[in-house]
Write a protein that holds these residues in place. Structure first.
Motif, PDB file in Angstrom:
ATOM      1  N   ASN A 143     -23.579  52.182 -19.685  1.00  0.00           N
ATOM      2  CA  ASN A 143     -23.115  53.367 -18.973  1.00  0.00           C
ATOM      3  C   ASN A 143     -22.242  52.962 -17.791  1.00  0.00           C
ATOM      4  N   PHE A 144     -21.038  53.499 -17.735  1.00  0.00           N
ATOM      5  CA  PHE A 144     -20.158  53.197 -16.605  1.00  0.00           C
ATOM      6  C   PHE A 144     -20.482  54.118 -15.435  1.00  0.00           C
ATOM      7  N   SER A 145     -20.878  53.508 -14.333  1.00  0.00           N
ATOM      8  CA  SER A 145     -21.089  54.207 -13.078  1.00  0.00           C
ATOM      9  C   SER A 145     -19.922  53.836 -12.154  1.00  0.00           C
ATOM     10  N   SER A 146     -20.178  53.683 -10.878  1.00  0.00           N
ATOM     11  CA  SER A 146     -19.144  53.315  -9.909  1.00  0.00           C
ATOM     12  C   SER A 146     -19.821  52.852  -8.633  1.00  0.00           C
ATOM     13  N   VAL A 147     -19.206  51.886  -7.953  1.00  0.00           N
ATOM     14  CA  VAL A 147     -19.763  51.463  -6.666  1.00  0.00           C
ATOM     15  C   VAL A 147     -19.527  52.513  -5.588  1.00  0.00           C
ATOM     16  N   SER A 148     -18.757  53.558  -5.893  1.00  0.00           N
ATOM     17  CA  SER A 148     -18.416  54.547  -4.865  1.00  0.00           C
ATOM     18  C   SER A 148     -19.647  55.200  -4.263  1.00  0.00           C
ATOM     19  N   TYR A 149     -20.672  55.464  -5.087  1.00  0.00           N
ATOM     20  CA  TYR A 149     -21.863  56.114  -4.530  1.00  0.00           C
ATOM     21  C   TYR A 149     -22.654  55.152  -3.656  1.00  0.00           C
ATOM     22  N   MET A 150     -22.566  53.841  -3.911  1.00  0.00           N
ATOM     23  CA  MET A 150     -23.250  52.861  -3.082  1.00  0.00           C
ATOM     24  C   MET A 150     -22.560  52.685  -1.730  1.00  0.00           C
ATOM     25  N   MET A 151     -21.252  52.959  -1.712  1.00  0.00           N
ATOM     26  CA  MET A 151     -20.456  52.756  -0.508  1.00  0.00           C
ATOM     27  C   MET A 151     -20.436  53.982   0.394  1.00  0.00           C
ATOM     28  N   GLY A 152     -20.897  55.119  -0.127  1.00  0.00           N
ATOM     29  CA  GLY A 152     -20.851  56.336   0.673  1.00  0.00           C
ATOM     30  C   GLY A 152     -19.447  56.864   0.875  1.00  0.00           C
ATOM     31  N   ILE A 153     -18.580  56.691  -0.121  1.00  0.00           N
ATOM     32  CA  ILE A 153     -17.218  57.212  -0.017  1.00  0.00           C
ATOM     33  C   ILE A 153     -17.269  58.736  -0.049  1.00  0.00           C
ATOM     34  N   GLY A 154     -16.570  59.383   0.879  1.00  0.00           N
ATOM     35  CA  GLY A 154     -16.667  60.830   1.028  1.00  0.00           C
ATOM     36  C   GLY A 154     -15.571  61.630   0.363  1.00  0.00           C
ATOM     37  N   GLU A 155     -14.772  61.005  -0.504  1.00  0.00           N
ATOM     38  CA  GLU A 155     -13.621  61.706  -1.070  1.00  0.00           C
ATOM     39  C   GLU A 155     -13.943  62.493  -2.341  1.00  0.00           C
ATOM     40  N   TYR A 156     -15.156  62.325  -2.871  1.00  0.00           N
ATOM     41  CA  TYR A 156     -15.498  63.025  -4.118  1.00  0.00           C
ATOM     42  C   TYR A 156     -17.016  63.111  -4.258  1.00  0.00           C
TER      43      TYR A 156
END
Length: 255
Positions: A143-156
């Motif tokens: 399953n492809f996830s993303s590191v974005s949720y681990m980084m707390g990126i607020g753009e999406y």
């Protein structure tokens, strides 16, 4: 650079969501190079890509036009792949849409549609392939996830929520189906320089700022996702399940 060969993948029936562009196209080609029988779905036409793969590798992937937000269409696509190649024993859920949005502007309809792309197909694609994997005595889901949720990126925020949920789903299904020989893992790319990212969201300033967060000072490319995915799909990772592997140049750390 020559890619590692995983002999147990030769002849495997592989099903990929979003396999005709971006990271997905690199994955489709990577599995073809291993001698796999590859079927993939996406909504836009991928005939030209399939033509290119046939010229380059002498074998054509099976492209099935499909809106993955429609569960019945996704189930039928898996059934079509099974009729052509045998029950898929490798599922790679990759399709996603990281459109930028702000919490205060999100409507209920946007939220539902965003989750219908970025989370719901992961669950129902697995549900569609697991009975065939059980019949085969085992299988592998990536399953492809993303590191974005681990980084707390607020753009999406909706996209980040779905990617956190994908890891939770991965761990739950790894536990649920491990006794059947089915391994379920997640792969979390960093900011990968697909054509879509370059066209829509990469600016020199944003890219340089992100690059400083990586340990490796080079762009992350779609091809960088191929070998880790092949590893998780092969018996080289036979004792690994329920894990999330970041492939991001060293932005996030685990453990």
């Amino acid at each position: 650079m020559p890619r590692a060969i995983f002999p147990d993948l030769e002849g495997a029936s592989v099903f990929i969501t979003g396999g005709g562009s971006g990271i997905g196209a690199a994955l489709t080609e990577g599995f073809l190079e291993q001698g796999c029988k590859v079927a993939f779905v996406q909504r836009s036409d991928a005939t030209a890509f399939c033509d290119e793969m046939e010229v380059r590798h002498g074998v054509r992937p099976l492209f099935i036009a499909c809106d993955i937000t429609r569960v019945e269409a996704l189930r039928e696509a898996v059934a079509e792949a099974a009729r052509a190649h045998g029950d898929p024993t490798v599922l790679v859920s990759n399709a996603a849409n990281d459109v930028r949005h702000e919490t205060l502007a999100v409507t209920e309809d946007f939220w539902d549609q965003n989750q219908a792309i970025n989370l719901k197909p992961y669950f129902f694609a697995a549900q569609a392939v697991i009975p065939g994997m059980q019949r085969a005595g085992g299988g592998r889901i990536v399953n492809f996830s993303s590191v974005s949720y681990m980084m707390g990126i607020g753009e999406y925020p909706s996209y980040a929520a779905s990617n956190a949920a994908i890891v939770g789903l991965t761990r739950a299904q790894a536990r649920e189906f491990g006794a059947a020989g089915i391994r379920v893992n997640a792969l979390a790319p960093g900011w990968t320089m697909t054509q879509k990212q370059v066209d829509l969201w990469v600016t020199p300033e944003k890219y340089e700022a992100f690059l400083t967060r990586q340990c490796l000072p080079r762009p992350i490319l779609p091809e960088d996702m191929v070998a880790p995915t092949l590893f998780l799909a092969s018996e080289a990772s036979g004792a690994i399940t329920g894990q999330c592997l970041p492939v991001d140049g060293g932005v996030v750390v685990t453990g």
